[in-house]
Enzyme design. Structure first.
Site, short mmCIF file in Angstrom:
data_model
loop_
_atom_site.label_atom_id
_atom_site.label_comp_id
_atom_site.label_asym_id
_atom_site.label_seq_id
_atom_site.Cartn_x
_atom_site.Cartn_y
_atom_site.Cartn_z
N CYS A 114 0.87 -1.08 -0.09
CA CYS A 114 -0.08 -0.29 -0.03
C CYS A 114 1.04 1.51 0.35
O CYS A 114 1.51 1.43 1.03
CB CYS A 114 -1.11 0.05 1.17
SG CYS A 114 -1.93 1.39 1.08
N CYS B 242 0.64 3.15 3.22
CA CYS B 242 1.22 2.84 4.61
C CYS B 242 2.25 3.31 4.05
O CYS B 242 2.84 3.41 5.66
CB CYS B 242 1.25 1.52 4.18
SG CYS B 242 -0.92 0.97 4.87
N ASP C 221 -0.70 16.10 -1.38
CA ASP C 221 -1.37 15.61 -1.92
C ASP C 221 0.11 16.29 -2.82
O ASP C 221 -0.16 17.12 -3.65
CB ASP C 221 -1.89 16.60 -2.52
CG ASP C 221 -2.84 15.12 -3.87
OD1 ASP C 221 -4.24 13.97 -2.83
OD2 ASP C 221 -2.72 15.09 -4.70
N HIS D 229 -4.39 0.89 8.33
CA HIS D 229 -4.63 0.02 6.77
C HIS D 229 -6.14 0.01 6.58
O HIS D 229 -6.94 -1.38 6.85
CB HIS D 229 -3.57 -1.05 6.46
CG HIS D 229 -4.11 -1.30 4.72
ND1 HIS D 229 -3.54 0.02 3.31
CD2 HIS D 229 -4.69 -2.19 4.43
CE1 HIS D 229 -4.62 -0.33 2.45
NE2 HIS D 229 -5.54 -1.90 3.00
N ASN E 93 -13.40 10.03 -1.21
CA ASN E 93 -13.17 9.17 -2.31
C ASN E 93 -13.45 7.68 -2.29
O ASN E 93 -12.72 7.06 -1.62
CB ASN E 93 -12.52 9.57 -3.90
CG ASN E 93 -12.45 10.58 -3.75
OD1 ASN E 93 -13.46 11.92 -4.90
ND2 ASN E 93 -11.61 11.33 -4.26
N GLY F 181 -14.04 7.49 -7.61
CA GLY F 181 -12.38 8.14 -8.01
C GLY F 181 -11.81 8.04 -7.13
O GLY F 181 -10.74 8.51 -7.42
N HIS G 198 -6.26 3.82 0.20
CA HIS G 198 -5.78 3.15 1.95
C HIS G 198 -6.61 4.45 1.87
O HIS G 198 -6.47 5.47 1.36
CB HIS G 198 -4.43 3.59 2.00
CG HIS G 198 -4.03 3.48 3.54
ND1 HIS G 198 -3.42 3.30 4.23
CD2 HIS G 198 -4.50 4.66 4.47
CE1 HIS G 198 -3.34 2.95 5.63
NE2 HIS G 198 -4.12 4.05 5.57
N HIS H 226 -8.85 7.96 3.25
CA HIS H 226 -8.03 9.25 3.11
C HIS H 226 -8.84 10.34 3.00
O HIS H 226 -9.70 10.18 2.17
CB HIS H 226 -6.85 9.38 2.55
CG HIS H 226 -7.49 9.12 0.85
ND1 HIS H 226 -7.01 7.75 0.61
CD2 HIS H 226 -7.48 9.89 0.27
CE1 HIS H 226 -7.05 8.35 -1.15
NE2 HIS H 226 -7.74 9.47 -1.06
N HIS I 202 -9.28 14.29 1.96
CA HIS I 202 -8.95 15.21 1.18
C HIS I 202 -9.28 16.95 2.04
O HIS I 202 -10.05 16.92 2.01
CB HIS I 202 -9.29 15.01 -0.26
CG HIS I 202 -8.69 14.04 -1.19
ND1 HIS I 202 -7.72 13.99 -2.29
CD2 HIS I 202 -9.39 12.61 -1.06
CE1 HIS I 202 -7.67 12.88 -3.23
NE2 HIS I 202 -8.67 11.89 -2.59
P1 5GP Z 1 -8.13 9.20 -4.07
O1 5GP Z 1 -8.54 10.12 -6.28
O2 5GP Z 1 -7.31 8.05 -4.42
O3 5GP Z 1 -9.04 9.64 -3.90
O4 5GP Z 1 -6.36 9.68 -4.09
C1 5GP Z 1 -5.51 10.12 -4.24
C2 5GP Z 1 -4.70 10.86 -4.04
O5 5GP Z 1 -3.54 10.78 -3.90
C3 5GP Z 1 -4.64 11.91 -5.59
O6 5GP Z 1 -5.03 13.10 -5.65
C4 5GP Z 1 -3.37 11.96 -5.58
O7 5GP Z 1 -2.80 12.87 -6.55
C5 5GP Z 1 -2.65 11.76 -4.56
N1 5GP Z 1 -1.40 10.73 -4.27
C6 5GP Z 1 -1.02 9.01 -5.32
N2 5GP Z 1 0.43 9.22 -5.34
C7 5GP Z 1 1.26 10.00 -4.16
C8 5GP Z 1 2.45 9.68 -3.95
O8 5GP Z 1 3.01 9.25 -3.95
N3 5GP Z 1 2.48 10.82 -2.59
C9 5GP Z 1 1.79 11.92 -2.46
N4 5GP Z 1 1.88 12.87 -1.80
N5 5GP Z 1 0.21 12.31 -3.48
C10 5GP Z 1 -0.04 11.07 -3.86
ZN ZN Z 2 -2.84 1.48 3.85
#
Ligand code: 5GP
Ligand code: ZN
Length: 116
Positions: free
Chosen positions: A5, A8, A31, A47, A88, A94, A99, A101, A103
């Protein structure tokens, strides 16, 4: 900790990130592709793959995550003007990283929700 992950690994600092906040249970980092001047992700260190995986047994941590999210928004000084929190969930929601989270988006007017 799930070995495969991304978040993680970020929380364990095996992958670098810009850390905004950390305690025993919660980790917050910028992000990598910010959609607003403030774009921070808040995660439980535990996790949990998605909101769809939340149960009566594991959901207490999300109360902690949400309280810390409000704390982090105050640290980032976006609370007075306001900010948007987004979770999301699964593909139509989306979700890209599995994992759970939150935003935090702020620092400018975020605009109306789509599909309202
Ligand atoms: P999701 O679409 O799953 O809600 O959001 C995942 C978020 O993780 C995205 O906004 C993406 O830009 C961010 N993200 C993806 N990979 C990484 C990474 O390696 N480091 C950081 N800091 N953010 C990441
Ligand atoms: Zn995780």
């Amino acid at each position: 900790m799930s070995d495969d992950c991304l978040f993680c690994k970020i929380a364990a600092k095996k992958i670098p990130s810009t850390v905004i906040y950390e305690d025993e249970h919660v980790f917050a980092f910028e992000d990598i592709a910010p959609q607003a001047p403030v774009h921070v992700l808040v995660i439980p260190k535990q996790h949990i793959a998605s909101l769809d995986m939340l149960t009566k047994e594991n959901s207490d941590i999300m109360g902690v995550v949400m309280e810390r999210t409000a704390h982090i928004a105050r640290l980032l000084n976006v609370n007075d003007k306001g900010y948007r929190t987004i979770i999301n969930t699964n593909s139509d929601g989306g979700q890209v990283v599995y994992h759970i989270h939150v935003h935090i988006l702020g620092g400018k007017p975020i605009g109306a929700m789509v599909s309202r």
